[in-house]
Structure formats: C-alpha cells, structure tokens
Design an enzyme around this catalytic site. Structure first.
Site, PDB file in Angstrom:
ATOM      1  N   CYS A  91       4.708  46.285 -25.853  1.00  0.00           N
ATOM      2  CA  CYS A  91       3.542  45.463 -26.276  1.00  0.00           C
ATOM      3  C   CYS A  91       3.422  44.900 -27.681  1.00  0.00           C
ATOM      4  O   CYS A  91       4.215  44.340 -28.094  1.00  0.00           O
ATOM      5  CB  CYS A  91       2.221  45.901 -25.476  1.00  0.00           C
ATOM      6  N   HIS A 217       3.023  48.271 -20.796  1.00  0.00           N
ATOM      7  CA  HIS A 217       2.650  49.450 -21.336  1.00  0.00           C
ATOM      8  C   HIS A 217       2.865  50.926 -20.526  1.00  0.00           C
ATOM      9  O   HIS A 217       2.109  50.896 -19.544  1.00  0.00           O
ATOM     10  CB  HIS A 217       0.902  49.523 -21.492  1.00  0.00           C
ATOM     11  N   GLU A 219       3.068  53.611 -21.392  1.00  0.00           N
ATOM     12  CA  GLU A 219       2.298  54.822 -21.811  1.00  0.00           C
ATOM     13  C   GLU A 219       0.836  54.919 -21.241  1.00  0.00           C
ATOM     14  O   GLU A 219       0.047  55.992 -21.236  1.00  0.00           O
ATOM     15  CB  GLU A 219       1.984  54.733 -23.397  1.00  0.00           C
TER      16      GLU A 219
END
Length: 238
Positions: A91, A217, A219
């Site tokens: 991102c 994302h 993560e």
C-alpha cells in the site's frame, strides 16, 4: 549457515504486523542452513544490517517526511536502486517505491523510486470506502492452502493501483502479478471481485527485478503465504 536479516521500515504504519507474519513465515521454512531475524528499521545503522526490506502500509506522505527528516531517504534509495536488495512495499510502501505518483497532496511528496510505474493514490476512494475481497494471486499456488490455493484475503484501505508501466531502459521488465476488476462494473453485472480474467482490471501487485509492490495489506490478515513466498524469493537470490 545462512543468516538472513529482514528489516521492516518502522517510521509509521503496520510494521509490527509485518514482523509477526515474517517470523511465522520463516518458522515454516524448513532448512538446517537458515537462520532468520526480522528487525525494525528507523536508522541508517539498522538499514545497513538488512539483507532485504519491507515497507509497510500506512500514510505514505508521513513515512516519506519522517524518512527525510531522519536522514533515511537517500540510504533507502541506495538500498533499493543501487544495491538492488530485495524490497517489498504494501500500500503506502508501493507508493513510495514507484517512480511516479498521481493524486499526491499539494506540493507532492518525495519517493524512494525503483519501480518503473506510475501509481494513483487512494484509487478506491476515502477511508470509509475501504473494503475487503478475495483476490486471485496465481504465484501463491505452491504455498498450500485450502480449496482455493490462488485466492488471498485482500484488504484495501485508501489503496493505490498501478495505472501505467513506464519506460525502463535496459532494466528488468515490470511483471504484473495480480489485477482486480472494477468494483462498480462487476457489481452491476452481478459478478464477484474474486476472479479477474485476461487483462481486465486494476493492477494491484507488481514485481520488477528485486522490487515487489502490492496495493493491499497482507499484514492485516492472519495469512502468511505471501510473506512465505517472498522470503523464499529472497533466499533463492542470496
């Protein structure tokens, strides 16, 4: 024994989440000749310890500003474009790694560069228009999963997309790893976002040589497959 140190730029954003998934991914790579350490990177000294780097999601303007103020911006450019060490941006990280960006705030922002692409910031809209959808990632086929080995939970928060591949001289080609169909068009047709066939759709993941970028994302999920795949790419290139 191979000792691999992966840094996560820890100036702002989801760096702690990346470190957690990197450690999980490394634990699943079985090798007697492999040791792994993930570290937070805030200084030039910490950056010099790294064999590879992750630039997390967050606010790209803030990360860029702090990097400039702390004297990290030029060392980051050297790490990416001169030393050509493996780097992955998610991102905001993708924005910082691109050579050009549209939709920046007034006055623009400093970029690290290295990816021969132009991105459009906040392509999908404001924070309240963030969304999650399965995305098809063919490169994950060998990482093991349930019934849909190519699908990954994509989380898009004020996400950018790659709007154009730029001329890149004699360097490596830009490889498109994944696309996402236009949400409005798919919704009108009563179709899912999960699969995009052919060349249709927005570019949401690219790789060029040692640099990779994703719009979404990973993560912010519990799925470590992309981190595992990326670590294996790093190891194979050492």
């Amino acid at each position: 024994m191979m000792a691999l140190t992966v840094g996560v730029l820890a100036l702002q954003g989801g760096f702690a989440e990346h470190i957690e998934l990197l450690n999980r991914a490394a634990a699943g790579i079985v090798s007697e000749d492999f040791t792994f350490q993930a570290i937070e990177v805030r200084t030039v000294q910490e950056l010099t310890r790294c064999d590879a780097l992750v630039i997390p999601g967050g606010e790209s303007t803030t990360i860029s500003f702090v990097a400039q103020q702390s004297g990290l911006l030029e060392p980051l450019r050297d790490f990416v474009k001169v030393q050509k060490k493996p780097v992955w941006g998610t991102c905001a990280g993708l924005i910082l790694l691109c050579d050009e960006a549209n939709g920046t705030k007034k006055g623009g922002q400093a970029l690290i560069g290295g990816l021969s692409v132009r991105v459009h910031r906040n392509h999908f809209g404001r924070q309240m228009e963030s969304f999650a959808t399965p995305v098809e990632l063919p490169f994950l086929s060998g990482e093991g999963s349930s019934s849909n080995p190519d699908q990954f939970p994509g989380i898009f928060i004020r996400a950018p997309v790659v709007e154009e591949v730029l001329p890149h001289g004699d360097g490596p080609e830009v490889e498109v790893l994944a696309r996402l169909a236009n949400r409005v068009e798919r919704a009108k047709a009563g179709l899912s976002l999960a699969q995009t066939k052919g060349d249709a759709g927005d570019i949401i993941a690219v790789r060029q040589g040692s640099i990779m970028g994703t719009s979404f994302h990973p993560e912010l999920t519990n799925d470590a497959r992309i981190h595992s795949w990326w670590l294996k790419q790093v190891i194979s290139g050492l």
